[in-house]
Scaffold this active site. Structure first.
Site: not given
Length: 254
Positions: A138, A151
């Protein structure tokens, strides 16, 4: 062509970005696409088969939080059937900073364990043929969304792991690169929890920024697979594909 006539394992290939990418992969004509996912979706598998009847699409239930031994057992079943596997895509991910342990287990430990398991079959030191690993990380691995630090940290860890895998390629024969999507319109980003509720509106605020569609992301994902560049850190953002340069601030010199 990297995808054509190849055998590919796609972990979480039925998820948001994952399913759109599976569609694009099938269009590119692999010999086999093996999807490992937690929940079976017969309709999705049927759609993939209909999209290109020349491609054999199979499904196995798989939870990335199982042990390396359990994963190795599943992979042996797949390797026994296909004889060879060319590409592994690690795509499992959750976005919910309420679930600290599970976020780390799925987003990072699962990627490490699945990769470790396939090394039993690929590592050239064991007589293996080598292989290619594409890890979905990501852009939060570059710069955190600080309201979801768990996260973001899990994705940064996955990115660091992937960079190390690429450097180990001369030893193992296994190459690797990371796929780092920006904000993409998926169920993942429509509603999720911030760490300790530091920002209850984090999902809403995030979607106020420019986004990309799942199809745009998937199409660029396939371009990255075809580029097959060991060590590449691919940024897939706003419908574009870019290999970014990682700034080095320290080196172990070993």
């Amino acid at each position: 062509m990297v995808i054509a006539n190849k055998n590919i394992i796609f972990v979480a290939g039925l998820g948001g970005i994952g399913f759109d990418t599976s569609r694009e992969i099938v269009k590119s004509g692999p010999k086999n696409l093996v999807i490992l996912d937690r929940i079976e979706n017969p309709a999705a598998i049927a759609e993939l088969k209909a999209l290109n009847p020349k491609v054999t699409v199979t499904f196995y239930p798989y939870d990335v939080t199982v042990s390396v031994a359990e994963t190795t057992k599943l992979l042996k079943t797949i390797f026994d059937k296909l004889k060879t596997v060319d590409i592994l895509i690690n795509g499992a991910g959750i976005l919910d900073d309420y679930q600290i342990e599970r976020t780390i287990a799925v987003n990072f430990t699962g990627t490490v364990n699945t990769t470790t398991a396939i090394m039993s079959f690929w590592d050239k030191r064991k007589g293996g043929p080598g292989g290619i690993i594409a890890n979905i990380c990501s852009v939060t691995g570059f710069n955190a969304i600080y309201q979801v630090p768990v996260y973001s940290a899990s994705k940064a860890a996955a990115l660091s792991f992937t960079n190390s895998l690429a450097k180990l390629a001369p030893i193992t024969g296994v190459t690797a690169y990371s796929i780092n999507p920006g904000i993409t319109v998926t169920p993942l980003v429509h509603k999720f929890n911030s760490w300790l509720d530091v920002e209850p509106r984090v999902a809403e605020l995030l979607l106020e920024h420019p986004t990309q569609t799942r199809l745009q992301c998937a199409q660029n994902f396939v371009k990255a697979i075809e580029a097959n560049q060991n060590g590449a850190i691919w940024k897939l953002d706003l419908g574009t594909l870019e290999a970014i340069e990682w700034t080095k601030h320290w080196d172990s010199h070993i």
